[in-house]
Design a protein around this motif. Structure first.
Motif, PDB file in Angstrom:
ATOM      1  N   TRP A  46       2.208   9.922  20.708  1.00 44.04           N
ATOM      2  CA  TRP A  46       1.315   8.751  20.665  1.00 44.04           C
ATOM      3  C   TRP A  46      -0.133   9.179  20.435  1.00 44.04           C
ATOM      4  O   TRP A  46      -0.859   8.547  19.674  1.00 44.04           O
ATOM      5  CB  TRP A  46       1.410   7.940  21.962  1.00 44.04           C
ATOM      6  CG  TRP A  46       2.564   7.003  22.021  1.00 44.04           C
ATOM      7  CD1 TRP A  46       3.598   7.028  22.912  1.00 44.04           C
ATOM      8  CD2 TRP A  46       2.808   5.870  21.175  1.00 44.04           C
ATOM      9  NE1 TRP A  46       4.464   6.000  22.656  1.00 44.04           N
ATOM     10  CE2 TRP A  46       4.001   5.272  21.598  1.00 44.04           C
ATOM     11  CE3 TRP A  46       2.127   5.324  20.085  1.00 44.04           C
ATOM     12  CZ2 TRP A  46       4.526   4.128  20.983  1.00 44.04           C
ATOM     13  CZ3 TRP A  46       2.647   4.190  19.474  1.00 44.04           C
ATOM     14  CH2 TRP A  46       3.836   3.610  19.925  1.00 44.04           C
ATOM     15  N   GLU A  85      -0.330  10.073  16.749  1.00 44.61           N
ATOM     16  CA  GLU A  85      -0.134   8.922  15.863  1.00 44.61           C
ATOM     17  C   GLU A  85      -1.284   7.920  15.933  1.00 44.61           C
ATOM     18  O   GLU A  85      -1.700   7.362  14.914  1.00 44.61           O
ATOM     19  CB  GLU A  85       1.178   8.213  16.204  1.00 44.61           C
ATOM     20  CG  GLU A  85       1.469   7.045  15.279  1.00 44.61           C
ATOM     21  CD  GLU A  85       2.828   6.438  15.522  1.00 44.61           C
ATOM     22  OE1 GLU A  85       2.939   5.211  15.380  1.00 44.61           O
ATOM     23  OE2 GLU A  85       3.775   7.177  15.850  1.00 44.61           O
ATOM     24  N   LEU A  86      -1.805   7.689  17.134  1.00 42.67           N
ATOM     25  CA  LEU A  86      -2.882   6.706  17.306  1.00 42.67           C
ATOM     26  C   LEU A  86      -4.268   7.332  17.207  1.00 42.67           C
ATOM     27  O   LEU A  86      -5.273   6.645  17.359  1.00 42.67           O
ATOM     28  CB  LEU A  86      -2.726   5.975  18.644  1.00 42.67           C
ATOM     29  CG  LEU A  86      -1.438   5.156  18.789  1.00 42.67           C
ATOM     30  CD1 LEU A  86      -1.337   4.578  20.194  1.00 42.67           C
ATOM     31  CD2 LEU A  86      -1.369   4.057  17.732  1.00 42.67           C
ATOM     32  N   ASN A  87      -4.321   8.661  16.988  1.00 44.78           N
ATOM     33  CA  ASN A  87      -5.593   9.367  16.837  1.00 44.78           C
ATOM     34  C   ASN A  87      -6.481   9.185  18.074  1.00 44.78           C
ATOM     35  O   ASN A  87      -7.652   8.824  17.974  1.00 44.78           O
ATOM     36  CB  ASN A  87      -6.309   8.904  15.565  1.00 44.78           C
ATOM     37  CG  ASN A  87      -7.393   9.866  15.133  1.00 44.78           C
ATOM     38  OD1 ASN A  87      -7.335  11.052  15.424  1.00 44.78           O
ATOM     39  ND2 ASN A  87      -8.401   9.335  14.455  1.00 44.78           N
ATOM     40  N   LEU A  88      -5.899   9.441  19.242  1.00 49.41           N
ATOM     41  CA  LEU A  88      -6.609   9.254  20.510  1.00 49.41           C
ATOM     42  C   LEU A  88      -7.409  10.501  20.868  1.00 49.41           C
ATOM     43  O   LEU A  88      -7.018  11.618  20.544  1.00 49.41           O
ATOM     44  CB  LEU A  88      -5.614   8.934  21.628  1.00 49.41           C
ATOM     45  CG  LEU A  88      -4.677   7.757  21.385  1.00 49.41           C
ATOM     46  CD1 LEU A  88      -3.748   7.567  22.584  1.00 49.41           C
ATOM     47  CD2 LEU A  88      -5.445   6.478  21.084  1.00 49.41           C
ATOM     48  N   ARG A 117      -8.882   5.302  21.844  1.00 55.83           N
ATOM     49  CA  ARG A 117      -9.526   5.078  20.552  1.00 55.83           C
ATOM     50  C   ARG A 117      -9.881   3.597  20.481  1.00 55.83           C
ATOM     51  O   ARG A 117      -9.041   2.739  20.723  1.00 55.83           O
ATOM     52  CB  ARG A 117      -8.629   5.440  19.378  1.00 55.83           C
ATOM     53  CG  ARG A 117      -9.317   5.174  18.008  1.00 55.83           C
ATOM     54  CD  ARG A 117      -8.503   5.634  16.832  1.00 55.83           C
ATOM     55  NE  ARG A 117      -7.186   5.049  16.738  1.00 55.83           N
ATOM     56  CZ  ARG A 117      -6.905   3.898  16.120  1.00 55.83           C
ATOM     57  NH1 ARG A 117      -7.847   3.184  15.554  1.00 55.83           N
ATOM     58  NH2 ARG A 117      -5.656   3.481  16.071  1.00 55.83           N
ATOM     59  N   THR A 145     -10.248   0.197  18.846  1.00 56.84           N
ATOM     60  CA  THR A 145      -9.552  -0.423  17.720  1.00 56.84           C
ATOM     61  C   THR A 145     -10.279  -1.650  17.195  1.00 56.84           C
ATOM     62  O   THR A 145     -10.127  -2.001  16.032  1.00 56.84           O
ATOM     63  CB  THR A 145      -8.129  -0.844  18.126  1.00 56.84           C
ATOM     64  OG1 THR A 145      -8.214  -1.761  19.221  1.00 56.84           O
ATOM     65  CG2 THR A 145      -7.292   0.365  18.509  1.00 56.84           C
ATOM     66  N   TYR A 179      -7.012   1.355  22.494  1.00 60.52           N
ATOM     67  CA  TYR A 179      -5.742   1.892  22.958  1.00 60.52           C
ATOM     68  C   TYR A 179      -6.120   2.877  24.053  1.00 60.52           C
ATOM     69  O   TYR A 179      -7.113   3.606  23.932  1.00 60.52           O
ATOM     70  CB  TYR A 179      -5.008   2.665  21.860  1.00 60.52           C
ATOM     71  CG  TYR A 179      -4.363   1.825  20.806  1.00 60.52           C
ATOM     72  CD1 TYR A 179      -3.516   0.764  21.130  1.00 60.52           C
ATOM     73  CD2 TYR A 179      -4.557   2.122  19.466  1.00 60.52           C
ATOM     74  CE1 TYR A 179      -2.902   0.009  20.148  1.00 60.52           C
ATOM     75  CE2 TYR A 179      -3.942   1.389  18.468  1.00 60.52           C
ATOM     76  CZ  TYR A 179      -3.122   0.324  18.816  1.00 60.52           C
ATOM     77  OH  TYR A 179      -2.517  -0.404  17.834  1.00 60.52           O
ATOM     78  N   LEU A 228       1.115   3.591  27.993  1.00 55.53           N
ATOM     79  CA  LEU A 228       0.252   3.188  26.891  1.00 55.53           C
ATOM     80  C   LEU A 228      -0.128   1.729  27.099  1.00 55.53           C
ATOM     81  O   LEU A 228       0.751   0.877  27.277  1.00 55.53           O
ATOM     82  CB  LEU A 228       0.964   3.360  25.546  1.00 55.53           C
ATOM     83  CG  LEU A 228       0.191   2.883  24.307  1.00 55.53           C
ATOM     84  CD1 LEU A 228      -1.085   3.702  24.114  1.00 55.53           C
ATOM     85  CD2 LEU A 228       1.084   2.957  23.066  1.00 55.53           C
ATOM     86  N   SER A 241      -3.452  -1.388  26.166  1.00 54.61           N
ATOM     87  CA  SER A 241      -4.692  -1.755  25.472  1.00 54.61           C
ATOM     88  C   SER A 241      -5.616  -2.337  26.516  1.00 54.61           C
ATOM     89  O   SER A 241      -5.164  -2.999  27.458  1.00 54.61           O
ATOM     90  CB  SER A 241      -4.447  -2.807  24.388  1.00 54.61           C
ATOM     91  OG  SER A 241      -3.788  -2.260  23.291  1.00 54.61           O
TER      92      SER A 241
END
Length: 161
Positions: free
Chosen positions: A7, A10-13, A23, A25, A46, A118, A120
């Motif tokens: 994650w 993939e989510l570029n955290l 990150r 959004t 996120y 995970l 938001s």
């Protein structure tokens, strides 16, 4: 189920100063309040927390809405304005909630007992680091000694730089 590392990639955290990985959004282009405040109407991130990287105790000047997406249950630990302690478990199982709002001015942090969670987080009016305050154990224990156990778990010894 994906791993925390999958994650994060993939989510570029990135690491967050309070703990966990995040990150942004969304950031409203519309502004709220007087010119000097100049806050966006809302912001959204996120946010991924692990057992090893919880969200340490902090405080915001705006409400923060938490939305659970997956992983393991996440507990939001709050010291309310009246000094009482409250915990809310986010998840999809019986006795848990998929959404929680932390009110402006509450001191709060979050933890995961195993694996990761995970979520938001939406801040209204929008988040700005100038309105974000982290706490040390010493600061919180001086005002809330009866919550020593959770303060020892979720407050920093020394604030990160």
């Amino acid at each position: 189920m994906r791993t925390a590392e999958e994650w994060i990639k993939e989510l570029n955290l990135e690491p967050h100063p309070e703990g966990g990985f995040y990150r942004q959004t969304d950031r409203s282009e519309e502004k709220y309040g007087k010119e000097e405040a100049n806050l966006p109407l809302y912001t959204n991130i996120y946010f991924l927390l692990t057992k090893e990287s919880p969200s340490h105790f902090h405080q915001l000047v705006s409400d923060e809405l938490w939305f659970y997406h997956g992983g393991n249950p996440l507990t939001v630990h709050s010291i309310l304005r009246d000094g009482t302690y409250e915990k809310t478990v986010l998840g999809l199982e019986t006795g848990m909630v998929p959404h929680h709002t932390v009110k402006a001015g509450e001191i709060f942090g979050s933890s995961v007992e195993e694996g990761y969670a995970l979520v938001s987080c939406t801040v209204v009016p929008g988040f700005d680091f100038k309105d974000f305050r982290l706490f040390t154990k010493k600061e919180l224990l001086a005002d809330y000694p009866k919550h020593q156990e959770i303060i020892e778990k979720l407050a920093y010894d020394v604030l990160p730089e």
